[in-house]
Scaffold this motif. Sequence first.
Motif, PDB file in Angstrom:
ATOM      1  N   LYS A   6       0.827  -1.199   0.000  1.00 12.28           N
ATOM      2  CA  LYS A   6       0.000   0.000   0.000  1.00 12.28           C
ATOM      3  C   LYS A   6       0.868   1.258   0.000  1.00 12.28           C
ATOM      4  O   LYS A   6       2.017   1.237   0.456  1.00 12.28           O
ATOM      5  CB  LYS A   6      -0.903   0.008   1.242  1.00 12.28           C
ATOM      6  N   LEU A   7       0.298   2.329  -0.501  1.00  9.84           N
ATOM      7  CA  LEU A   7       0.949   3.625  -0.377  1.00  9.84           C
ATOM      8  C   LEU A   7       1.028   3.993   1.097  1.00  9.84           C
ATOM      9  O   LEU A   7       0.075   3.779   1.857  1.00  9.84           O
ATOM     10  CB  LEU A   7       0.149   4.698  -1.118  1.00  9.84           C
ATOM     11  N   VAL A  41      -4.124   2.462   0.880  1.00 11.40           N
ATOM     12  CA  VAL A  41      -3.276   3.386   1.632  1.00 11.40           C
ATOM     13  C   VAL A  41      -3.221   2.987   3.093  1.00 11.40           C
ATOM     14  O   VAL A  41      -4.211   2.529   3.663  1.00 11.40           O
ATOM     15  CB  VAL A  41      -3.824   4.834   1.520  1.00 11.40           C
ATOM     16  N   ASP A 118       5.866   7.236   1.877  1.00 17.10           N
ATOM     17  CA  ASP A 118       6.114   7.652   0.499  1.00 17.10           C
ATOM     18  C   ASP A 118       5.945   9.151   0.290  1.00 17.10           C
ATOM     19  O   ASP A 118       6.552   9.724  -0.613  1.00 17.10           O
ATOM     20  CB  ASP A 118       5.149   6.922  -0.455  1.00 17.10           C
ATOM     21  N   GLY A 395       0.231   8.258  -5.687  1.00 17.56           N
ATOM     22  CA  GLY A 395       0.866   7.180  -6.438  1.00 17.56           C
ATOM     23  C   GLY A 395       1.908   7.707  -7.410  1.00 17.56           C
ATOM     24  O   GLY A 395       2.996   7.126  -7.556  1.00 17.56           O
ATOM     25  N   SER A 398       4.968   8.905  -5.423  1.00 15.13           N
ATOM     26  CA  SER A 398       5.716   7.756  -4.919  1.00 15.13           C
ATOM     27  C   SER A 398       6.517   7.096  -6.038  1.00 15.13           C
ATOM     28  O   SER A 398       7.697   6.768  -5.867  1.00 15.13           O
ATOM     29  CB  SER A 398       4.757   6.745  -4.292  1.00 15.13           C
TER      30      SER A 398
END
Length: 415
Positions: A6-7, A41, A118, A395, A398
């Motif tokens: 996950k982020l 997330v 991130d 996203g 990151s």
Amino acid sequence: MSQPRKLRVLTFSTLYPSSVRPGHGIFVETRLRELISSGQVESRVVAPVPWFASTDERFGEYALMARTPASEHRNGIDVVHPRYVLLPKVGMSLAPLGMYLGARAAVQKLLDDGFDFDVIDAHYYYPDGVAAALLARHFKKPLTITARGTDLNLIPAYTLPRKMIQWAARKAQASIGVCSALMDVLRQWQVPEDRLHVMRNGVDLQRFHPVPQAQARESLGLQGAPLLMSVGYLIERKGHHLAIEALAHLLPRFPQARLVIVGEGPERQNLQALAEKLGVAAHLSMPGAQPNTELYRWYSAADIFILASSREGWANVLLESMACGTPVVATDIWGTPEVVSDPVAGRLVKERSGLAFARELTHLLAAMPDRALVRRFAEGFSWEATTQAQLQLFGRLSASTQANAQAQHPGAVDA
């Protein structure tokens, strides 16, 4: 085949609820909870609190800050509350540096504990966004800053804070505005267009829902024809005094009218004195602050909701009222026209005066929209679009960071 991780988002803001101030900055928590509910997330929250020595209730908000726990688990999210020094008189100018120094160790501990985030997602440009920009530079992480209202429509009037805000806007990989008008400020400062994003606040349609008006009034002991409602912190810029003045103008035509002001704050005595002066005290109720989870009943009880603010980014109370089927009359400022964008939602007031509000209230009372249609309008403001926009932005940031790291260290593998 392993699932992509996950982020990891580090949410940074002083505007975040705590166990001792559960209604403080609830809009930040709500946006984060909606983001996490996507399943893509995970987040930790760093919500700095000014240091204060005494928990004695005589000190009001400062005592609440002193009672804030160092860490807590709220609605499935880990939150830490590092302290920072806020000095009298010079505090406004030094707050970003103090906040950065106070929060740096807390952020480092998150990294040491394995939460290699991130992106830093900061809320409110000053001092929070400036402190976050210092943290992002120190930890070499991408940064987004969300502007919410007075951080860009009031604070930049002060020279030093404006210069620091402009510096942070240049350092941030993305700025998010809860309305277009806030991003226009950054455009005027020549912040690149591809770094500007509008992601409006949504409304929790489950929490804010209509209940039968008669039932809501009975449960709250309210009456009035019409029953007007204003909700918010009792400070001058929220314009509760204008709602009282509007009530005075309405009473000759609507002798059973009543105004309810929900909230607490330093202007309470002044508002009560104004009502006495204008002879409308018998038509005014001030029940104090109410839990956010209970506000739906107050909105549902009202015929019309009033927001007479002098400044607003994106006023959540407008959508909350509409979600309960109650139309609004609000000042035509900043992001409010983006909320009250259809006649079914209510009326906008261009002149900020009690008389002008009374006129628009009278016009709306003469042609009240169906409450079911008001609710349907609010249903167009769910959180889904904002959640998807955040996922795309975070996203992308990151991926860009990882690509740069791999270019510098070709053998590195993301954990």
